[in-house]
Motif scaffolding. Structure first.
Motif, PDB file in Angstrom:
ATOM      1  N   VAL A 246       0.818  -1.214   0.000  1.00  0.00           N
ATOM      2  CA  VAL A 246       0.000   0.000   0.000  1.00  0.00           C
ATOM      3  C   VAL A 246       0.852   1.264   0.000  1.00  0.00           C
ATOM      4  CG1 VAL A 246      -1.699   1.339   1.300  1.00  0.00           C
ATOM      5  CG2 VAL A 246      -1.940  -1.153   1.111  1.00  0.00           C
ATOM      6  N   ALA A 247       1.885   1.308   0.843  1.00  0.00           N
ATOM      7  CA  ALA A 247       2.715   2.511   0.929  1.00  0.00           C
ATOM      8  C   ALA A 247       3.398   2.801  -0.394  1.00  0.00           C
ATOM      9  CB  ALA A 247       3.755   2.357   2.037  1.00  0.00           C
ATOM     10  N   GLY A 248       3.901   1.763  -1.034  1.00  0.00           N
ATOM     11  CA  GLY A 248       4.595   1.946  -2.300  1.00  0.00           C
ATOM     12  C   GLY A 248       3.678   2.432  -3.398  1.00  0.00           C
ATOM     13  N   VAL A 249       2.500   1.825  -3.515  1.00  0.00           N
ATOM     14  CA  VAL A 249       1.603   2.210  -4.607  1.00  0.00           C
ATOM     15  C   VAL A 249       1.054   3.612  -4.382  1.00  0.00           C
ATOM     16  CG1 VAL A 249      -0.565   1.275  -3.648  1.00  0.00           C
ATOM     17  CG2 VAL A 249      -0.233   1.371  -6.115  1.00  0.00           C
ATOM     18  N   ASN A 250       0.803   4.000  -3.132  1.00  0.00           N
ATOM     19  CA  ASN A 250       0.324   5.359  -2.865  1.00  0.00           C
ATOM     20  C   ASN A 250       1.367   6.394  -3.255  1.00  0.00           C
ATOM     21  OD1 ASN A 250      -2.149   4.490  -1.946  1.00  0.00           O
ATOM     22  ND2 ASN A 250      -1.589   4.559   0.220  1.00  0.00           N
ATOM     23  N   ALA A 251       2.634   6.087  -2.984  1.00  0.00           N
ATOM     24  CA  ALA A 251       3.707   7.016  -3.350  1.00  0.00           C
ATOM     25  C   ALA A 251       3.814   7.142  -4.861  1.00  0.00           C
ATOM     26  CB  ALA A 251       5.034   6.543  -2.755  1.00  0.00           C
ATOM     27  N   VAL A 252       3.734   6.016  -5.545  1.00  0.00           N
ATOM     28  CA  VAL A 252       3.832   6.042  -7.000  1.00  0.00           C
ATOM     29  C   VAL A 252       2.682   6.841  -7.602  1.00  0.00           C
ATOM     30  CG1 VAL A 252       3.698   4.618  -9.082  1.00  0.00           C
ATOM     31  CG2 VAL A 252       5.155   3.899  -7.181  1.00  0.00           C
ATOM     32  N   ARG A 253       1.453   6.583  -7.131  1.00  0.00           N
ATOM     33  CA  ARG A 253       0.298   7.312  -7.670  1.00  0.00           C
ATOM     34  C   ARG A 253       0.426   8.817  -7.455  1.00  0.00           C
ATOM     35  NH1 ARG A 253      -4.207   3.350  -4.975  1.00  0.00           N
ATOM     36  NH2 ARG A 253      -4.201   1.701  -6.564  1.00  0.00           N
ATOM     37  N   ARG A 254       0.997   9.197  -6.322  1.00  0.00           N
ATOM     38  CA  ARG A 254       1.070  10.614  -5.971  1.00  0.00           C
ATOM     39  C   ARG A 254       2.066  11.373  -6.841  1.00  0.00           C
ATOM     40  NH1 ARG A 254       1.593   9.787  -1.129  1.00  0.00           N
ATOM     41  NH2 ARG A 254       3.859   9.941  -0.887  1.00  0.00           N
ATOM     42  N   LEU A 256       4.024   9.960  -9.691  1.00  0.00           N
ATOM     43  CA  LEU A 256       4.392   9.492 -11.019  1.00  0.00           C
ATOM     44  C   LEU A 256       3.963  10.427 -12.146  1.00  0.00           C
ATOM     45  CD1 LEU A 256       5.822   7.339 -12.617  1.00  0.00           C
ATOM     46  CD2 LEU A 256       3.718   5.991 -12.636  1.00  0.00           C
ATOM     47  N   PRO A 257       2.730  10.970 -12.159  1.00  0.00           N
ATOM     48  CA  PRO A 257       2.361  11.855 -13.271  1.00  0.00           C
ATOM     49  C   PRO A 257       3.306  13.043 -13.416  1.00  0.00           C
ATOM     50  CG  PRO A 257       0.405  11.192 -12.055  1.00  0.00           C
ATOM     51  CD  PRO A 257       1.580  10.736 -11.245  1.00  0.00           C
ATOM     52  N   GLY A 258       3.648  13.689 -12.290  1.00  0.00           N
ATOM     53  CA  GLY A 258       4.560  14.825 -12.351  1.00  0.00           C
ATOM     54  C   GLY A 258       5.952  14.423 -12.782  1.00  0.00           C
ATOM     55  N   VAL A 259       6.400  13.277 -12.330  1.00  0.00           N
ATOM     56  CA  VAL A 259       7.732  12.802 -12.694  1.00  0.00           C
ATOM     57  C   VAL A 259       7.794  12.488 -14.180  1.00  0.00           C
ATOM     58  CG1 VAL A 259       9.365  10.918 -12.396  1.00  0.00           C
ATOM     59  CG2 VAL A 259       8.285  11.950 -10.408  1.00  0.00           C
ATOM     60  N   LEU A 260       6.762  11.847 -14.695  1.00  0.00           N
ATOM     61  CA  LEU A 260       6.751  11.544 -16.124  1.00  0.00           C
ATOM     62  C   LEU A 260       6.794  12.821 -16.955  1.00  0.00           C
ATOM     63  CD1 LEU A 260       4.227   8.578 -16.388  1.00  0.00           C
ATOM     64  CD2 LEU A 260       6.687   8.517 -16.825  1.00  0.00           C
ATOM     65  N   ARG A 261       6.086  13.847 -16.508  1.00  0.00           N
ATOM     66  CA  ARG A 261       6.142  15.120 -17.230  1.00  0.00           C
ATOM     67  C   ARG A 261       7.557  15.683 -17.214  1.00  0.00           C
ATOM     68  NH1 ARG A 261       1.103  15.991 -14.710  1.00  0.00           N
ATOM     69  NH2 ARG A 261       2.086  17.234 -13.059  1.00  0.00           N
ATOM     70  N   ALA A 262       8.203  15.612 -16.045  1.00  0.00           N
ATOM     71  CA  ALA A 262       9.578  16.115 -15.937  1.00  0.00           C
ATOM     72  C   ALA A 262      10.526  15.310 -16.818  1.00  0.00           C
ATOM     73  CB  ALA A 262      10.038  16.057 -14.471  1.00  0.00           C
ATOM     74  N   LEU A 263      10.368  13.990 -16.810  1.00  0.00           N
ATOM     75  CA  LEU A 263      11.233  13.147 -17.626  1.00  0.00           C
ATOM     76  C   LEU A 263      10.957  13.377 -19.114  1.00  0.00           C
ATOM     77  CD1 LEU A 263      11.117   9.777 -15.634  1.00  0.00           C
ATOM     78  CD2 LEU A 263      12.850  11.586 -15.540  1.00  0.00           C
ATOM     79  N   GLY A 264       9.676  13.554 -19.462  1.00  0.00           N
ATOM     80  CA  GLY A 264       9.327  13.798 -20.858  1.00  0.00           C
ATOM     81  C   GLY A 264       9.939  15.073 -21.401  1.00  0.00           C
ATOM     82  N   SER A 265      10.181  16.053 -20.517  1.00  0.00           N
ATOM     83  CA  SER A 265      10.796  17.308 -20.953  1.00  0.00           C
ATOM     84  C   SER A 265      12.303  17.176 -21.122  1.00  0.00           C
ATOM     85  CB  SER A 265      10.489  18.425 -19.940  1.00  0.00           C
ATOM     86  OG  SER A 265      11.153  18.165 -18.707  1.00  0.00           O
ATOM     87  N   GLN A 266      12.856  16.059 -20.671  1.00  0.00           N
ATOM     88  CA  GLN A 266      14.290  15.795 -20.805  1.00  0.00           C
ATOM     89  C   GLN A 266      14.482  14.484 -21.572  1.00  0.00           C
ATOM     90  OE1 GLN A 266      16.730  17.806 -19.626  1.00  0.00           O
ATOM     91  NE2 GLN A 266      15.273  19.303 -18.813  1.00  0.00           N
ATOM     92  N   ALA A 267      13.761  14.358 -22.681  1.00  0.00           N
ATOM     93  CA  ALA A 267      13.665  13.076 -23.371  1.00  0.00           C
ATOM     94  C   ALA A 267      15.026  12.523 -23.776  1.00  0.00           C
ATOM     95  CB  ALA A 267      12.771  13.206 -24.596  1.00  0.00           C
ATOM     96  N   GLU A 268      15.890  13.360 -24.342  1.00  0.00           N
ATOM     97  CA  GLU A 268      17.182  12.869 -24.828  1.00  0.00           C
ATOM     98  C   GLU A 268      18.024  12.325 -23.688  1.00  0.00           C
ATOM     99  OE1 GLU A 268      21.101  14.448 -27.334  1.00  0.00           O
ATOM    100  OE2 GLU A 268      19.299  15.693 -27.186  1.00  0.00           O
ATOM    101  N   LEU A 269      18.044  13.048 -22.568  1.00  0.00           N
ATOM    102  CA  LEU A 269      18.805  12.599 -21.403  1.00  0.00           C
ATOM    103  C   LEU A 269      18.246  11.294 -20.860  1.00  0.00           C
ATOM    104  CD1 LEU A 269      20.919  13.157 -19.194  1.00  0.00           C
ATOM    105  CD2 LEU A 269      19.176  14.472 -17.971  1.00  0.00           C
ATOM    106  N   VAL A 270      16.923  11.193 -20.784  1.00  0.00           N
ATOM    107  CA  VAL A 270      16.292   9.994 -20.250  1.00  0.00           C
ATOM    108  C   VAL A 270      16.547   8.793 -21.152  1.00  0.00           C
ATOM    109  CG1 VAL A 270      14.083   8.925 -19.671  1.00  0.00           C
ATOM    110  CG2 VAL A 270      14.543  11.287 -18.990  1.00  0.00           C
ATOM    111  N   GLU A 271      16.492   8.989 -22.473  1.00  0.00           N
ATOM    112  CA  GLU A 271      16.733   7.872 -23.389  1.00  0.00           C
ATOM    113  C   GLU A 271      18.141   7.332 -23.214  1.00  0.00           C
ATOM    114  OE1 GLU A 271      14.502   6.375 -24.872  1.00  0.00           O
ATOM    115  OE2 GLU A 271      12.881   7.821 -24.765  1.00  0.00           O
ATOM    116  N   ARG A 272      19.115   8.208 -22.985  1.00  0.00           N
ATOM    117  CA  ARG A 272      20.472   7.731 -22.717  1.00  0.00           C
ATOM    118  C   ARG A 272      20.504   6.923 -21.430  1.00  0.00           C
ATOM    119  NH1 ARG A 272      22.282  12.976 -24.448  1.00  0.00           N
ATOM    120  NH2 ARG A 272      22.722  13.561 -22.275  1.00  0.00           N
ATOM    121  N   GLY A 273      19.739   7.386 -20.440  1.00  0.00           N
ATOM    122  CA  GLY A 273      19.677   6.656 -19.178  1.00  0.00           C
ATOM    123  C   GLY A 273      19.036   5.289 -19.334  1.00  0.00           C
TER     124      GLY A 273
END
Length: 417
Positions: A246-254, A256-273
């Motif tokens: 429960v603790a893990g999934v609540n953290a992810v839900r809270r 993840l959307p913002g993190v994906l947006r941040a990662l999407g704005s740094q697509a080239e860096l993330v793809e290298r990662g």
């Protein structure tokens, strides 16, 4: 040293907050990755990185998965996005459709039948819709088995595979499941404007079909002969726990959307990662794609390639659509046709309980829960999926009852190719 303007200070602060959230999400997502990371750590002790890279290349070379090609076409979505599709036709003598390199031409020596004085009826067309972070090749085994027996259309959803990046996204319009339903309508209009249809969808592809039914109920009523919903959901995906505490999934839900947006704005860096952490990425794919231990390594590698091909900014763009998805009200449109509902009993992405919920809305449907199967059930247990799909096609007369459905993994050219 130049002074930082107020606007720059705000931007810098916002970026810092975004990456702090990314750090929090990294810890939360670490819970997901723990099991995979443990296996990778053991592998690193025994197998060198170079050897693992060579093994991947060998699997790519020997695994023929995703090599089947048909007659290509393009449909225009309502926002102008070009959607790529391929058609496998039925040859008059029963030979399989085109293989890679044939360009859709008739096989040498094949005699084409013509009906003079009247128009031949349009054949039944089976339209396959793939899932999130995949492409049309995810149906490889079913395509191999059905080639030559029935007309099929395989298409790439917008921003996936060979389809164009969604044009509406460039204008700041968020993608939604309703848009995907309209995309499917455009593909049908272009690739199968006449004749009966059998709609087959996996995960997001099944949701796309529900959106089609919601927006075009007359099309379902007038032309659809049967429906197959594989590993999909009609809603409440925000409640899925992904097999986490429960603790893990609540953290992810809270976060993840913002993190994906941040990662999407740094697509080239993330793809290298992603490339640098290929081992861990492979472990995560295995955990969330398959339910059994003895999956063919070449199939595992094929799944990796499919998912790796989806850019991180596309992953980020599509993710919010799933928490908003609710098409339970569209399901009654399928009540008048035969329906197959199939899911893996160990699916952590769209749990089999979601298929059972769909079956409650469609009491005459065939519900199949496949043991030891995960989300990519059509790759993990292709014989089962192909068998049940072939039975559905026989029931609606799309495939003759005497037809010999080919081997699920065959990519060899059929007689006459």
């Amino acid at each position: 040293m130049s002074e930082i303007g107020a606007g720059d200070a705000v931007t810098t602060a916002a970026t810092a907050v975004g990456w702090r959230r990314a750090g929090i999400a990294g810890a939360a997502i670490g819970v997901i990755a723990a099991g995979a990371a443990a296996g990778v750590a053991v592998e690193r002790l025994t197998v060198g990185r170079g050897m693992r890279r060579r093994a991947r290349l060998a699997l790519d070379a020997t695994g023929p998965y995703g090599s089947l090609r048909g007659l290509p076409g393009r449909a225009a979505a309502d926002d102008g996005t070009e959607l790529y599709y391929e058609v496998d036709e039925v040859e008059p003598d029963g030979a399989a459709g085109t293989d890679a390199g044939t360009g859709g031409a008739a096989a040498p020596g094949t005699r084409r039948r013509r009906l003079f004085g009247r128009k031949a009826p349009a054949p039944v067309t089976v339209v396959f819709s793939h899932g999130y972070c995949l492409n049309q090749d995810s149906w490889h085994f079913q395509r191999a088995a059905l080639r030559g027996l029935v007309r099929t259309v395989h298409w790439d959803q917008r921003s996936h595979g060979r389809s164009e990046r969604g044009r509406a996204h460039a204008q700041g319009v968020t993608v939604g499941i309703d848009q995907l339903g309209r995309d499917l309508k455009a593909v049908i209009d272009a690739a199968a404007p006449e004749g009966r249809l059998v709609l087959v969808g996996h995960s997001m592809g099944g949701m796309t079909m529900m959106a089609l039914a919601d927006q075009y109920p007359a099309l379902i009523r007038d032309r659809v002969a049967a429906v197959a919903l594989v590993g999909t959901s009609s809603g409440k995906l925000g409640e899925v726990d992904f097999g986490l505490p429960v603790a893990g999934v609540n953290a992810v839900r809270r976060v993840l959307p913002g993190v994906l947006r941040a990662l999407g704005s740094q697509a080239e860096l993330v793809e290298r990662g992603r490339r640098a952490t290929a081992d861990l990425f492979a472990g995560l794919i295995k955990r969330y794609s398959f339910g059994s231990r003895d999956v063919d390594p070449a199939v595992e590698r094929f799944a990796e390639r499919l998912i790796e091909s989806t850019p991180i900014d596309v992953v980020a763009e599509f993710y919010p659509a799933f928490t908003e998805h609710d098409k339970s009200g569209a399901l009654p449109a399928f009540r008048e046709v035969p329906v197959l509902i199939l899911a893996g009993d160990k699916d952590l992405v769209t749990p089999s309980s979601h298929s059972e919920t769909i079956a409650d809305q469609l009491p005459d449907a065939e519900l199949v829960i496949v043991p030891d199967a995960g989300h990519l059930v059509m790759l993990e247990h292709p014989e089962t999926v192909t068998d049940r799909l072939a039975d559905l096609l026989v029931r609606v007369g799309a495939v003759p009852a005497t037809a010999n459905v080919g081997g699920h993994g065959s990519t060899a050219q059929q007689p006459g190719d």
